[in-house]
Design an enzyme around this catalytic site. Structure first.
Site, PDB file in Angstrom:
ATOM      1  N   HIS A 150      -4.159   0.569  42.879  1.00 35.46           N
ATOM      2  CA  HIS A 150      -5.278   0.182  42.015  1.00 35.46           C
ATOM      3  C   HIS A 150      -4.742  -0.619  40.828  1.00 35.46           C
ATOM      4  CE1 HIS A 150      -8.799   0.581  39.398  1.00 35.46           C
ATOM      5  NE2 HIS A 150      -9.478   0.881  40.495  1.00 35.46           N
ATOM      6  N   PHE A 204     -15.283  -4.525  39.011  1.00 34.98           N
ATOM      7  CA  PHE A 204     -14.191  -5.098  38.203  1.00 34.98           C
ATOM      8  C   PHE A 204     -14.650  -6.213  37.253  1.00 34.98           C
ATOM      9  CE2 PHE A 204     -11.824  -3.448  41.942  1.00 34.98           C
ATOM     10  CZ  PHE A 204     -11.037  -2.516  41.280  1.00 34.98           C
ATOM     11  N   TYR A 242     -18.173   0.035  35.037  1.00 39.13           N
ATOM     12  CA  TYR A 242     -17.682   0.243  33.674  1.00 39.13           C
ATOM     13  C   TYR A 242     -18.774   0.948  32.877  1.00 39.13           C
ATOM     14  CZ  TYR A 242     -14.123  -3.346  34.714  1.00 39.13           C
ATOM     15  OH  TYR A 242     -13.081  -4.066  35.250  1.00 39.13           O
TER      16      TYR A 242
END
Length: 226
Positions: free
Chosen positions: A187, A78, A67
């Site tokens: 995804h 994640f 991220y």
């Protein structure tokens, strides 16, 4: 980037640190840090490998890159550190976890409890420039993380490889699917959520883990608020 690998991974990946590509990669990341914020911080670049020792990997989940928002990426794909707003892909993972297993979403986005049970939360690219997704793509990280995947795939002990999305699915070529289980699917990002939701990946992973003779993963995540 300090190039320090956790002890359990040094034996299988140590040679990578001495390759010319890794030296170039290290120099690139340091130049990027000199120009502005890069995530995750230096001491969390190898956080996934630190949280899940080599000989304890039961499941390998492959993400793409960290991220890129402030305080988000902390080295586990994640996952976000406690106190950071849960991103859309992770919200969809939690939604599917509830639909699949009945476990409610926690009040935070830290997936560290999964990592500590043997779920290696590996991104293909381990660093990113602030605010620019894929900004450290094709700089050498993929070669390093392919070596991570191969190391797990070459062990005598079988594992479950979780490949969500087309990018991750391409890594199936690195895995002996006769010995290892591969759980593929869409995804969890909002772009492909319709295909991800309802795919019951957690049940499928645990069935494969059990078939390999390992104890299943407890996917429940604790609430951290008082």
């Amino acid at each position: 980037m300090n190039g320090t690998l956790p002890e359990s991974w040094l034996e299988v990946l140590g040679e990578e640190l001495h390759q010319p590509y890794f030296k170039e990669l290290t120099e690139f990341v340091e130049e990027e840090r000199a120009r502005g914020p890069v995530y995750p911080p230096r001491d969390e670049v190898f956080a996934a490998l630190e949280a899940t020792p080599f000989d304890r990997v039961k499941v390998l989940v492959l993400g793409q890159d960290p991220y890129h928002g402030e305080g988000q990426g902390h080295g586990l794909c994640f996952s976000v550190r406690p106190g950071v707003r849960v991103p859309p892909s992770l919200r969809n993972i939690f939604k599917e976890m509830k639909d699949d297993l009945g476990h409610p979403a926690p009040d935070n986005g830290s997936l560290l409890p999964w990592a500590e049970q043997g779920v290696l939360l590996l991104n293909a690219v381990l660093t990113v420039r602030a605010g620019e997704a894929n900004s450290h793509k094709n700089k050498g990280w993929e070669r390093f993380t392919d070596a991570v995947i191969r190391a797990v795939a070459d062990r005598p002990d079988p594992a479950v490889f979780v490949l969500w999305g087309n990018y991750a699915r391409k890594k199936a070529r690195l895995i002996d699917t006769e010995r290892h289980a591969v759980v593929e699917g869409a995804h969890p990002s909002p772009l492909s959520a319709k295909l991800f939701l309802g795919s019951r990946p957690f049940s499928r992973i645990n069935e494969a883990v059990a078939a390999q003779g390992h104890s299943p993963i407890d996917w429940r995540l604790p609430n951290l608020a008082e």
